[in-house]
Scaffold this motif. Structure first.
Motif, short mmCIF file in Angstrom:
data_model
loop_
_atom_site.label_atom_id
_atom_site.label_comp_id
_atom_site.label_asym_id
_atom_site.label_seq_id
_atom_site.Cartn_x
_atom_site.Cartn_y
_atom_site.Cartn_z
N HIS A 127 1.01 -1.53 0.19
CA HIS A 127 0.11 -0.37 0.18
C HIS A 127 0.63 1.45 0.14
O HIS A 127 1.90 1.26 0.52
CB HIS A 127 -1.23 0.08 1.48
CG HIS A 127 -1.89 -1.00 1.92
ND1 HIS A 127 -2.98 -0.73 1.06
CD2 HIS A 127 -1.61 -1.82 1.80
CE1 HIS A 127 -4.26 -1.75 0.86
NE2 HIS A 127 -3.41 -2.90 1.77
N LEU A 128 0.61 2.40 -0.42
CA LEU A 128 1.34 3.67 -0.92
C LEU A 128 -0.09 4.85 -0.46
O LEU A 128 -1.03 4.53 -0.82
CB LEU A 128 1.38 3.51 -2.02
CG LEU A 128 2.22 2.95 -2.92
CD1 LEU A 128 2.23 3.13 -3.71
CD2 LEU A 128 3.83 2.34 -1.87
N LEU A 129 0.78 5.91 0.12
CA LEU A 129 0.34 7.03 0.98
C LEU A 129 0.95 7.69 0.01
O LEU A 129 2.46 8.46 -0.04
CB LEU A 129 -0.28 7.47 2.18
CG LEU A 129 -0.94 5.97 2.87
CD1 LEU A 129 -0.85 5.81 4.23
CD2 LEU A 129 -1.46 6.36 2.57
N TYR A 130 0.69 8.99 -0.64
CA TYR A 130 1.52 9.80 -1.15
C TYR A 130 0.36 11.56 -1.06
O TYR A 130 -0.54 11.19 -1.30
CB TYR A 130 2.01 9.63 -2.10
CG TYR A 130 1.20 9.05 -3.15
CD1 TYR A 130 0.63 9.45 -4.34
CD2 TYR A 130 0.82 7.46 -2.61
CE1 TYR A 130 -0.83 9.04 -5.16
CE2 TYR A 130 -0.67 6.63 -4.06
CZ TYR A 130 -0.48 8.13 -5.40
OH TYR A 130 -1.70 6.88 -5.65
N ARG A 131 1.09 12.88 -1.69
CA ARG A 131 0.51 14.17 -1.76
C ARG A 131 0.00 13.75 -3.65
O ARG A 131 0.56 13.54 -3.93
CB ARG A 131 1.41 14.81 -1.26
CG ARG A 131 0.64 15.86 -1.50
CD ARG A 131 1.35 17.46 -1.18
NE ARG A 131 0.94 18.36 -0.84
CZ ARG A 131 0.21 19.16 -0.83
NH1 ARG A 131 -0.78 18.94 0.15
NH2 ARG A 131 -0.36 20.60 -1.30
N ASP A 132 -0.92 14.82 -3.74
CA ASP A 132 -1.39 15.02 -4.71
C ASP A 132 -1.06 15.96 -4.66
O ASP A 132 -2.19 17.25 -4.08
CB ASP A 132 -2.87 14.63 -5.32
CG ASP A 132 -3.68 15.02 -6.58
OD1 ASP A 132 -2.97 16.13 -6.72
OD2 ASP A 132 -4.51 15.00 -6.46
N ALA A 133 -0.70 17.39 -5.31
CA ALA A 133 0.05 18.39 -4.72
C ALA A 133 -0.89 18.68 -5.98
O ALA A 133 -1.00 20.26 -5.51
CB ALA A 133 1.74 18.49 -5.30
N THR A 134 -1.52 18.37 -7.15
CA THR A 134 -2.84 19.66 -7.52
C THR A 134 -3.58 19.81 -6.78
O THR A 134 -3.98 20.92 -6.77
CB THR A 134 -2.69 18.27 -9.21
OG1 THR A 134 -1.79 18.17 -10.07
CG2 THR A 134 -3.47 19.64 -10.19
N GLY A 135 -4.56 19.03 -6.57
CA GLY A 135 -5.87 18.84 -5.63
C GLY A 135 -5.20 19.16 -4.66
O GLY A 135 -6.03 19.07 -2.88
N GLY A 136 -4.07 18.74 -3.11
CA GLY A 136 -4.01 18.65 -2.26
C GLY A 136 -4.63 18.55 -1.58
O GLY A 136 -5.04 18.45 -0.51
#
Length: 149
Positions: free
Chosen positions: A79-88
């Motif tokens: 599993h991965l968690l990460y930031r979507d910088a476009t949508g915040g």
């Protein structure tokens, strides 16, 4: 240069790794093209793919995805968690055994305490009694806590 299939882009600013099925898997943010990349060892060679972001796998987003990435095994699969910088937003990707699944976990509103806010930086995970607890930074300086039992 680099290994065949690897990227000459700026791929080292955010990286995480785990062992799955006896092989190392490395997940990194490609700052040049704003994608989450995945590399894994087959036993004889490294393979590479764009996991989420422009040019990613089916079902992925075209947003700037992958910065502040965290990997973990849950119920035996990556599993991965990460930031979507476009949508915040805080994004979640997981391996089903056949394909990658994707969702926006928090930041775009919704039910069960989800909010609309700029968040998803520096996610961290802890598993307690089989319950998944996710912590991440919200842009207003608050610590977010989400859990799944």
């Amino acid at each position: 240069g680099g290994r065949p299939g690897s990227s000459a882009d700026d791929v080292g600013s955010s990286v995480t790794a785990l062992l799955y099925a006896g092989s190392p898997h490395v997940f990194t943010y490609d700052a040049s093209v704003h994608t989450l990349r995945h590399a894994w060892w087959t036993g004889s060679t490294w393979l590479y793919e764009v996991l989420d972001g422009p040019g990613g796998r089916p079902g992925s987003s075209t947003n700037d995805n992958g910065i502040s990435v965290e990997s973990f095994l849950y119920h035996g699969v990556p599993h991965l968690l990460y930031r979507d910088a476009t949508g915040g937003d805080l994004r979640h990707a997981w391996w089903t055994g056949l394909a990658w699944g994707y969702e926006t976990l928090d930041g775009a509103g919704g039910t069960n305490g989800r909010i609309t806010a700029d968040l998803g930086l520096n996610p961290s995970v802890v598993i307690v009694n089989r319950a998944l607890h996710v912590f991440s930074y919200e842009g207003t300086g608050q610590l977010r806590h989400a859990w799944y039992a």
